[in-house]
Design an enzyme around this catalytic site. Structure first.
Site, PDB file in Angstrom:
ATOM      1  N   SER A 263      11.961 -14.291  24.228  1.00 28.23           N
ATOM      2  CA  SER A 263      10.788 -14.442  23.368  1.00 28.23           C
ATOM      3  C   SER A 263       9.673 -15.169  24.107  1.00 28.23           C
ATOM      4  O   SER A 263       9.920 -16.094  24.882  1.00 28.23           O
ATOM      5  CB  SER A 263      11.182 -15.188  22.091  1.00 28.23           C
ATOM      6  OG  SER A 263      10.631 -16.484  22.070  1.00 28.23           O
ATOM      7  N   LYS A 264       8.455 -14.677  23.854  1.00 26.98           N
ATOM      8  CA  LYS A 264       7.275 -15.253  24.517  1.00 26.98           C
ATOM      9  C   LYS A 264       7.178 -16.748  24.276  1.00 26.98           C
ATOM     10  O   LYS A 264       6.748 -17.499  25.121  1.00 26.98           O
ATOM     11  CB  LYS A 264       6.013 -14.601  23.920  1.00 26.98           C
ATOM     12  CG  LYS A 264       5.519 -13.414  24.666  1.00 26.98           C
ATOM     13  CD  LYS A 264       4.057 -13.170  24.378  1.00 26.98           C
ATOM     14  CE  LYS A 264       3.859 -12.621  22.976  1.00 26.98           C
ATOM     15  NZ  LYS A 264       2.727 -11.721  22.836  1.00 26.98           N
ATOM     16  N   ARG A 265       7.547 -17.136  23.047  1.00 25.42           N
ATOM     17  CA  ARG A 265       7.383 -18.540  22.683  1.00 25.42           C
ATOM     18  C   ARG A 265       8.478 -19.415  23.264  1.00 25.42           C
ATOM     19  O   ARG A 265       8.222 -20.511  23.735  1.00 25.42           O
ATOM     20  CB  ARG A 265       7.319 -18.690  21.163  1.00 25.42           C
ATOM     21  CG  ARG A 265       5.906 -18.565  20.637  1.00 25.42           C
ATOM     22  CD  ARG A 265       5.879 -18.265  19.172  1.00 25.42           C
ATOM     23  NE  ARG A 265       6.305 -16.901  18.902  1.00 25.42           N
ATOM     24  CZ  ARG A 265       5.505 -15.828  19.039  1.00 25.42           C
ATOM     25  NH1 ARG A 265       4.261 -15.975  19.426  1.00 25.42           N
ATOM     26  NH2 ARG A 265       5.950 -14.620  18.781  1.00 25.42           N
TER      27      ARG A 265
END
Ligand code: GLU
Length: 507
Positions: A251-253
């Site tokens: 995930s990007k986050r």
């Protein structure tokens, strides 16, 4: 001819998943003597970021995954940005309208929200109930001509099922009642992803759609669109998504997914590609380390497995370390130099740099690891708190070694090693470490470094003697206490070490 494509949306940082898909697109296209296209899917105006296209192109080029056709290189299928192909999508939507395979839907945003709500209340989560189908053709024409905004929707079958033949997954069946009449063209005249992707893949003669499994749920819509147009379908290949070390989708986050960040951290493109190549794919002989060319020679989709795509940073570091160790040292220097310069380090002599890199690389995992040994490149290093502790107890040994090194006739590794060993033996009952630790502290300002014999020999006599002198001055002038709260106000942590360094430079 085989044609593959990567279709990034320019909405943010270049993603490691894009590199992963591009690698397989590239490998397969090259193996088949085909073409690898990069197409920019920039129709989502809200999420569009102007720099993102250039950044993804640069990231792929860093990896060596150069597309044969792209907005940068051009090619027979230009333009390669979807916003520049608006006309093409509008024509195709019009064709479906004329053939009665699509219709104009005039609902406003508010009406659509109400429909969605109503469907949800009934437990039907598909977003639209197809009511626009009933608007008579002449009424539809009249309202459109009068300038009323509309979307174009595809008529999807209500009964039966749509079958996606996925090369890796076999037959995937979706009941048609779960596929709503999808919007193809929005009221602003821009296509949706579904229309654009199908029209472009067809016109660009893409033979194999290789993409992440997160696109599998939309594949039936694409299959229905191919059918509506009467076009042959490409081969569908939905690759496993990359997961992080705890088995969750990257995930990007939460995870580092930015390719630029891997570049900045000093990962080698060939190591990253090799590691990505092991994500869900394996060499026929099971070997873990291979080049892109070897992958091209040995690739087949049959060897893709749907599990095993855990992208573990520790493993990647392990791959990177291996590639760092195996580079010829002059090549290694080419890779490390920009990082050293960026860190502000300079060196006069290329051979000196090669010696330093050679001695550092057994422990290095990334190119930035080489920048953590600044003492090789500057005299103005300070002493860490631990190093100061070692210096404090080491005055006598440092003086002894200073004399011994000064007397040495030839300052080579063997003589240096003998000198240190002789010195230790002459101090009865002394452990070698008791001498080496203050020496390391004096020469590097730290308590961790490669072996002392190597460090002493690389630094050379004059640097070694000057650093020993500086450390001894620091010891006599008083090293600051390690607990800053006990320090006099005007002497900050490490100040004495730094002062000594300045004096050392003046000598
Ligand atoms: N534009 C989509 C993306 O951002 C492409 C999906 C596809 O490959 O069909 O990944």
């Amino acid at each position: 001819m085989t044609v593959t494509r990567i279709a990034p949306s320019p909405t943010g940082d270049p993603h490691v998943g894009t590199a992963y898909m591009s690698l397989f697109d590239y490998i397969f296209a090259k193996q088949q003597g085909g073409t690898f296209i990069l197409r920019v899917e920039d129709t989502d105006q809200k999420r569009y970021q102007p720099e993102a296209e250039a950044r993804v192109l640069a990231a792929l080029s860093w990896l060596g995954l150069e597309p044969d056709e792209s907005p940068a290189t051009g090619g027979p299928n230009a333009p390669y940005r979807q916003t520049e192909r608006k006309q093409i999508y509008a024509e195709h939507a019009r064709k479906l309208l004329e053939e009665g395979k699509a219709y104009r839907a005039f609902e406003t945003t508010e009406e659509l929200a109400a429909i969605r709500e109503e469907l949800q209340r009934k437990g039907l989560g598909y977003g639209y109930d197809g009511r626009g189908r009933t608007v008579p053709k002449d009424e539809s024409e009249r309202r459109a001509a009068a300038g009323e905004p509309f979307a174009v929707r595809l008529i999807t079958p209500d009964e039966g099922e749509t079958v996606v033949h996925d090369l890796l997954r076999g037959v995937v069946r979706i009941p048609n009642r779960e596929v709503p009449d999808m919007v193809l063209l929005k009221s602003d005249g821009l296509p949706t992803y579904h229309l654009a992707v199908v029209v472009d893949d067809h016109l660009m003669r893409v033979t194999h759609v290789v993409r992440g499994e997160e696109w599998l749920p939309t594949a039936p819509i694409h299959v229905l669109l191919y059918k509506a147009f009467g076009w042959p379908e490409p081969v569908w290949i939905h690759m496993p998504v990359l997961k992080n070390a705890v088995g969750k989708k990257l995930s990007k986050r939460k995870d580092d997914t930015n390719l630029e960040s891997y570049r900045r951290q000093g990962f080698l493109p060939e190591a990253l590609l090799n590691y990505l190549g092991t994500m869900g794919w394996s060499m026929p002989d099971g070997r873990e380390f291979f080049t892109v060319d070897e992958m091209i020679q040995n690739f087949s989709f049959e060897r893709v497995s749907l599990g095993g795509s855990i992208f573990d940073l520790k493993r990647l570091r392990h791959y990177n370390a291996k590639y760092l160790r195996e580079l010829p040292v002059t090549k290694l220097a080419e890779r490390v130099e920009p990082f050293l310069r960026e860190a502000g380090y300079r060196w006069d002599d290329e051979d000196y740099l090669l010696d330093v890199l050679d001695v550092l690389r057994p422990r290095a995992e990334t190119l930035t690891d080489f920048t953590e040994h600044g003492y090789f490149f500057t005299e103005s290093f300070s002493y860490t708190a631990d190093a100061r502790k070692k210096l404090r107890g080491g005055q006598e040994y440092l003086e002894g070694l200073e004399r011994a090194f000064a007397r040495l006739e030839s300052f080579d590794e063997d003589s240096i090693e003998d000198t240190i060993n002789d010195y230790v033996q002459r101090q009865s009952g002394l452990k070698k470490g008791a001498v080496l630790q203050p020496l390391r502290a004096a020469l590097t300002g730290t308590t961790h470094s490669p072996g002392m014999t190597e460090v002493v020999s690389i630094l050379g006599r004059s640097r070694v003697l000057s650093r020993l002198g500086r450390a001894l001055t620091a010891i006599t002038e008083g090293l600051p206490d390690d607990k800053p709260d006990k320090l006099p106000k005007d002497r900050g942590d490490q100040s004495s070490g730094e002062e000594a360094v300045k004096k050392g430079e003046a000598v």
